[in-house]
Structure formats: structure tokens, C-alpha cells
Design an enzyme around this catalytic site. Structure first.
Site, PDB file in Angstrom:
ATOM      1  N   LEU A  50       3.304   9.253 -20.680  1.00 37.72           N
ATOM      2  CA  LEU A  50       4.144  10.333 -20.165  1.00 37.72           C
ATOM      3  C   LEU A  50       3.314  11.543 -19.749  1.00 37.72           C
ATOM      4  O   LEU A  50       3.642  12.234 -18.794  1.00 37.72           O
ATOM      5  CB  LEU A  50       5.171  10.761 -21.217  1.00 37.72           C
ATOM      6  CG  LEU A  50       6.257   9.753 -21.552  1.00 37.72           C
ATOM      7  CD1 LEU A  50       7.105  10.250 -22.719  1.00 37.72           C
ATOM      8  CD2 LEU A  50       7.135   9.486 -20.344  1.00 37.72           C
ATOM      9  N   GLY A  51       2.249  11.827 -20.483  1.00 40.63           N
ATOM     10  CA  GLY A  51       1.440  12.984 -20.130  1.00 40.63           C
ATOM     11  C   GLY A  51       0.290  13.176 -21.090  1.00 40.63           C
ATOM     12  O   GLY A  51       0.251  12.590 -22.170  1.00 40.63           O
ATOM     13  N   GLY A  53      -2.190  16.323 -22.757  1.00 46.15           N
ATOM     14  CA  GLY A  53      -2.438  17.744 -22.955  1.00 46.15           C
ATOM     15  C   GLY A  53      -3.856  17.951 -23.440  1.00 46.15           C
ATOM     16  O   GLY A  53      -4.701  17.054 -23.358  1.00 46.15           O
ATOM     17  N   VAL A  58       0.839  11.604 -24.806  1.00 46.54           N
ATOM     18  CA  VAL A  58       2.190  11.233 -25.222  1.00 46.54           C
ATOM     19  C   VAL A  58       2.657  10.013 -24.415  1.00 46.54           C
ATOM     20  O   VAL A  58       2.489   9.966 -23.197  1.00 46.54           O
ATOM     21  CB  VAL A  58       3.179  12.407 -25.029  1.00 46.54           C
ATOM     22  CG1 VAL A  58       4.589  11.996 -25.443  1.00 46.54           C
ATOM     23  CG2 VAL A  58       2.734  13.615 -25.854  1.00 46.54           C
ATOM     24  N   LYS A  79       2.926  10.517 -29.949  1.00 45.22           N
ATOM     25  CA  LYS A  79       1.825  11.409 -29.630  1.00 45.22           C
ATOM     26  C   LYS A  79       0.587  10.965 -30.380  1.00 45.22           C
ATOM     27  O   LYS A  79       0.586  10.873 -31.602  1.00 45.22           O
ATOM     28  CB  LYS A  79       2.168  12.855 -29.994  1.00 45.22           C
ATOM     29  CG  LYS A  79       1.036  13.825 -29.650  1.00 45.22           C
ATOM     30  CD  LYS A  79       1.447  15.281 -29.842  1.00 45.22           C
ATOM     31  CE  LYS A  79       0.319  16.220 -29.439  1.00 45.22           C
ATOM     32  NZ  LYS A  79       0.707  17.646 -29.542  1.00 45.22           N
ATOM     33  N   ASP A 176       0.791  27.959 -28.778  1.00 45.58           N
ATOM     34  CA  ASP A 176       0.509  27.600 -27.379  1.00 45.58           C
ATOM     35  C   ASP A 176       1.791  27.653 -26.543  1.00 45.58           C
ATOM     36  O   ASP A 176       2.134  26.703 -25.846  1.00 45.58           O
ATOM     37  CB  ASP A 176      -0.119  26.211 -27.303  1.00 45.58           C
ATOM     38  CG  ASP A 176      -0.793  25.925 -25.960  1.00 45.58           C
ATOM     39  OD1 ASP A 176      -1.165  26.895 -25.257  1.00 45.58           O
ATOM     40  OD2 ASP A 176      -0.947  24.746 -25.613  1.00 45.58           O
TER      41      ASP A 176
END
Length: 325
Positions: A50-51, A53, A58, A79, A176
Site C-alpha cells: 500500500l505504501g 514511509g 504497509v 506494517k 509526525d
């Protein structure tokens, strides 16, 4: 479907700066995201990324146990540590710290965490959390370069302020806050990714913390000047980041021209800061206070910001009289 954006503006990405001494540390057991097994923990079948960071990656996954028992929605998000971060000795302890912090939170506008597990054969630690669908705020801002009308801005600001006020009330700092860590899910806004968070001083002792003398982590344009100068994470640093985000929602642009707080302070950008056209004048003094470069002048918290952003003009006058009478 978006739990963490796959792409993002460079200035919105979390930066990690490792002190020279950190280079001497050798990884205990390197774990590459490319080596991730198809099924984690014998239960979670990974479907797609999904992505990614600064610290974690994730994935969308199917919970095979829930599926076996006929759950029509067996999907979760997993995650894990990103490739680079996983090589540091205390990385998995920090991932657990994120779980330990965020799992203590139970709020409709904070991401729900279900568990922390380790896939024994691959030695991958991972957090199991709810799968969220919807755009993140950075995607919404890209579609509204002039900012959101007040009604739309308020509908996002209020649940976000509720989430942060609740987190701080539980002794948890986010660390964050930025548009990419807020998602407009189908069933409401969620604040997520507490990976750089920690407990308020004196609260929840014993949890591992990010050692900022060895690893400095921040998203430059939302980092308070004192954080960039080496000060510890605090309620005030969260408030500064939140204020930048709220300003951006109403103006369509960052309050300090997309530069970090220290640069903005050095060139005096606060002296030319103007109230966004979409922001009611009654809200500007509170937001302006939250944007102060000097933490001693940032004398406002999420509860007070929530009261201001949720109040009508008449209610606000009564609140100000009561709180300052």
C-alpha cells in the site's frame, strides 16, 4: 485504497539522519522487505504493497483465520519495517513501541491496532491494524490548491483535533503530524502512523524510545524549530505541526512557503503571515499562537484549539469570558 501514500512531495517525507556513531552499529539480522514471505505468521496472506514511509512499509493482507470462519471482510493492513530501518539493532523494539503507544488509544478518529506479531521463520516483526480506504489529506490538498471552504475545513479539523487532544490526554505524542498521516476513511477521519511518537515525559515509563542523539527523525516542513535544534518531542512540537496542517487546509498552501521552521524563523516569515481567506477571523488568534516559532509563546493545546474551531462566534465570546474572567 490508501493506508499510506505510495508517492508524496519530497518535503512531506519523513527524514532520518543517522549520527556518525550509528554507522558503527552492525545489524543484528538484516531483514529485507523483498524477502517478505507470502504468508506472515501462518495467518496473513499479503496481497499488495500500500505504501512506504520513513520507517515502515504497509501491506494489504487477508486474514486467513477470519476468512476460514466466514468473515466477509477478512482484510487488514500489516506494517513492517522498511528495508533501510530494519537493519538497525533496536528497530524492532521501536516498532513494538509504536504498537504499545497506539494500542493504548481507543478513539473513533485514531487508527485501530489489533496486534503485534513476529513471523518466526523470516524474523519479520509486524503490526496488524485496520485496513483504511480513502484519500489522505495530502491528496485532498493537491485537489484544492486554494484551500477548502470553511465548512469542509472544519469538518476535517474537528475530528483531527479530537484525535490529537485524546492522544495527548492519554500521554501519547504523535511525533509526525502531516497531511500524509491523516486519512479520510469511508467511516470517518483517522490519524495514523505513530512510528515517531513517544509518551509524554513521566507517562508510560519503560517503553523503548527513538534515540534522537543517534537518529534524528522529522518531516521538515512540519517540524517545530526547537525539534530541529535537538529539543525533545513535546506537546508543543505536535501543536506546531498540527497548526501548519490546519493552516494548509484553509489556505491551500503551507504557512511558511514549504520551508522548515528553523529556516522560516531565520528569515522572519512569521512577520508576514496572514490569516487565510477561508478561516474565520475568530479562529486566527488561536491558530497564530499555535504557529509561534518560540515554544514559550505557543501557549495553546489541542483542547483549546478544538474549542475555538468548534465554537460559533457567540459561543466563542462566552468561552473566552469564562476562561479569562
Amino acid at each position: 485504497m490508501n493506508e499510506m501514500s505510495l508517492t508524496g512531495r519530497a518535503s512531506d517525507l519523513t527524514c532520518f539522519a543517522f549520527a556518525p556513531a550509528a554507522a558503527a552499529f552492525r545489524p543484528v539480522s538484516p531483514r529485507r522487505s523483498g524477502d517478505l514471505p507470502e504468508v506472515l505468521g501462518g495467518r496473513y496472506r499479503i496481497e499488495r504493497l500500500l505504501g512506504v514511509g520513513g520507517m515502515g512499509a504497509v501491506y494489504r493482507a487477508r486474514d486467513l483465520l477470519r476468512e476460514q470462519f466466514g468473515d466477509p471482510e477478512p482484510y487488514v493492513a500489516l506494517k513492517t519495517l522498511s528495508t533501510e530501518f530494519a537493519e538497525y539493532p533496536d528497530a524492532h523494539a521501536l516498532l513494538y513501541s509504536e504498537f504499545a503507544l497506539a494500542s493504548r488509544l481507543s478513539h473513533r478518529h485514531v487508527v485501530r491496532l489489533f496486534g503485534f506479531e513476529v513471523d518466526t521463520p523470516s524474523q519479520h516483526a509486524f503490526i496488524v491494524q485496520e485496513l483504511l480506504e480513502g484519500p489522505t489529506l495530502d491528496q485532498l490538498l493537491d485537489e484544492h490548491p486554494q484551500g477548502l471552504p470553511w465548512a469542509d475545513c472544519q469538518s476535517i479539523a474537528l475530528p483531527l483535533l479530537e484525535a490529537l487532544a485524546y492522544s495527548h490526554g492519554c500521554g501519547v505524542l504523535h511525533g509526525d503530524l502531516k497531511p500524509g498521516n491523516v486519512i479520510l476513511a469511508d467511516d470517518g477521519l483517522r490519524l495514523f502512523d505513530y512510528g515517531l511518537g513517544q509518551s509524554v515525559a513521566g507517562r508510560l515509563p519503560g517503553l523503548p524510545r527513538l534515540c534522537r542523539s543517534r537518529i534524528a527523525a522529522w518531516t521538515p516542513r512540519y517540524a517545530a524549530p526547537e525539534l530541529l535544534d535537538g529539543a525533545p518531542l513535546s506537546v508543543a512540537t505536535d501543536i506546531y505541526a498540527l497548526a501548519c496542517l490546519l493552516y494548509e487546509l484553509s489556505a491551500g498552501s503551507h504557512p511558511f512557503r514549504r520551508v522548515d521552521g528553523r529556516q522560516a524563523q531565520n528569515i522572519g516569515l512569521d512577520r508576514i503571515l496572514q490569516r487565510p481567506a477561508h478561516l474565520p477571523s475568530r479562529c486566527w488568534p488561536a491558530l497564530r499562537t499555535a504557529l509561534a516559532f518560540d515554544p514559550a509563546k505557543r501557549r495553546i493545546d489541542a483542547v483549546e484549539l478544538l474549542a475555538v474551531f468548534s465554537a460559533s462566534s457567540s459561543r466563542l465570546r462566552r468561552w473566552l469570558c469564562l476562561s479569562h474572567g
